[in-house]
Design an enzyme around this catalytic site. Structure first.
Site, PDB file in Angstrom:
ATOM      1  N   ARG A  67       1.264  -1.339   0.117  1.00 24.25           N
ATOM      2  CA  ARG A  67      -0.323  -0.058  -0.002  1.00 24.25           C
ATOM      3  C   ARG A  67       0.496   1.246   0.352  1.00 24.25           C
ATOM      4  O   ARG A  67       2.066   1.322   0.366  1.00 24.25           O
ATOM      5  CB  ARG A  67      -0.927  -0.061   1.574  1.00 24.25           C
ATOM      6  CG  ARG A  67      -2.264   0.961   1.299  1.00 24.25           C
ATOM      7  CD  ARG A  67      -3.169   0.187   2.505  1.00 24.25           C
ATOM      8  NE  ARG A  67      -2.400   0.601   3.345  1.00 24.25           N
ATOM      9  CZ  ARG A  67      -2.377   1.904   4.704  1.00 24.25           C
ATOM     10  NH1 ARG A  67      -3.620   2.802   3.805  1.00 24.25           N
ATOM     11  NH2 ARG A  67      -1.808   2.046   5.439  1.00 24.25           N
ATOM     12  N   LYS A 131       5.163  -8.364  11.405  1.00 28.55           N
ATOM     13  CA  LYS A 131       4.084  -8.914  10.312  1.00 28.55           C
ATOM     14  C   LYS A 131       4.602  -9.609   9.339  1.00 28.55           C
ATOM     15  O   LYS A 131       5.256 -10.234   9.100  1.00 28.55           O
ATOM     16  CB  LYS A 131       4.164  -7.639   9.582  1.00 28.55           C
ATOM     17  CG  LYS A 131       3.400  -7.440   7.783  1.00 28.55           C
ATOM     18  CD  LYS A 131       4.262  -6.423   7.012  1.00 28.55           C
ATOM     19  CE  LYS A 131       3.284  -6.609   5.726  1.00 28.55           C
ATOM     20  NZ  LYS A 131       3.287  -5.343   5.384  1.00 28.55           N
ATOM     21  N   ARG A 264       0.632   3.423  12.624  1.00 23.73           N
ATOM     22  CA  ARG A 264       2.163   2.442  12.976  1.00 23.73           C
ATOM     23  C   ARG A 264       1.771   2.701  14.476  1.00 23.73           C
ATOM     24  O   ARG A 264       0.999   3.791  15.745  1.00 23.73           O
ATOM     25  CB  ARG A 264       3.505   2.849  13.351  1.00 23.73           C
ATOM     26  CG  ARG A 264       3.751   3.552  11.997  1.00 23.73           C
ATOM     27  CD  ARG A 264       4.511   1.929  11.190  1.00 23.73           C
ATOM     28  NE  ARG A 264       5.061   1.772  10.595  1.00 23.73           N
ATOM     29  CZ  ARG A 264       5.159   1.006   9.363  1.00 23.73           C
ATOM     30  NH1 ARG A 264       3.488   1.513   9.197  1.00 23.73           N
ATOM     31  NH2 ARG A 264       5.384   1.472   8.372  1.00 23.73           N
TER      32      ARG A 264
END
Length: 267
Positions: A67, A131, A264
């Site tokens: 993204r 992630k 974040r």
């Protein structure tokens, strides 16, 4: 590569993990050794007038992206780079597809015994804030809406690659033993993606919004919103029916759509 987990991508092995009805919705599954990105290959196919549903899976990407155009590190070490092209029957655009696909991906991974996963709005699958996978949804419009949904899933990550990634990351190799067979998991992911998109076409996020709290990595967390050089803090407050992020800032509930703003954890 004798380990079946990291054996070469196989059309037959991927298809064997899918139900015949779902597989038959696809006009083709492209399996390639190297691409700029799997999304790019499907858009090239679209530009050539190929409008049927199709998938592309590659061993490595030279220009993988996430993204906001961020680079997606795509080493050729047995990870999964997979995209699905879909021509939508709905005349109007629906929003929040990355959320529906993210929930589907987490549920697919749970079938392999991979737990404690969450979705960081709108498109990152995390394990304890690290992630594991990313989802990229791109759409184009003319008389209909056409969408490519790309998934990058880390099976294993060389240390050299981890240092290039801008946030804490993990891989299936670190989370489970044994690691699921890549071909089998690719087939299951495709299967569930197609079923999810078919449901999403008819009902939007109706079936997914009630599930969101149990998947929400940002649930009531302090977050930092990053817009270029500007940063601000807020409290995440779930999503609305359109899949927009609700957040509390200056005693006011605000909404964030899938935009160029990065999020974040604040602490």
């Amino acid at each position: 590569m004798n380990n079946p987990t990291f054996s070469p991508l196989s059309h037959a092995a991927i298809v064997s993990a899918m139900e015949p009805r779902t597989f038959n919705t696809l006009s083709e599954i492209l399996i390639l050794p190297e691409v700029t990105s799997t999304n790019d290959i499907l858009w090239q196919r679209f530009s050539q007038g190929e409008l049927g549903p199709a998938a592309c899976i590659a061993e490595t990407q030279t220009a993988g992206r996430g993204r906001r155009g961020d680079a997606w590190q795509s080493p050729a070490v047995g990870n999964l780079y997979l995209s699905l092209f879909w021509p939508h029957c709905a005349e109007e655009a629906r929003h929040g597809l990355s959320i529906a696909v993210g929930i589907s991906l987490i549920n697919t991974l749970k079938q392999s015994g991979i737990n404690q996963l969450a979705l960081k709005w709108p498109n990152d699958v995390l394990h304890k804030r690290q992630k594991l996978a990313g989802i990229l949804v791109e759409s184009r419009f003319n008389t209909r809406q056409y969408t490519v949904v790309g998934i990058g899933l880390n099976f294993k990550l060389p240390e050299a690659t981890k240092t290039l990634i801008q946030q804490p990351s993990t891989s299936l190799e670190q989370l489970c033993d044994p690691v699921p067979c890549r071909n089998w998991l690719a087939g299951k992911i495709l299967q569930n993606m197609i079923e999810t998109i078919e449901l999403f076409e008819h009902r939007g996020l109706t079936d997914f919004v009630p599930l969101w709290p149990q998947y929400d990595a940002l649930h009531e967390q302090a977050i930092t919103l990053i817009d270029g050089a500007q940063k601000s803090t807020a409290i995440a407050c779930g999503i609305n029916d359109q899949g927009e992020l609700r957040y509390l800032q200056n005693n006011e509930i605000k909404l964030l759509s899938n935009s160029h703003i990065s999020i974040r954890f604040a602490s």
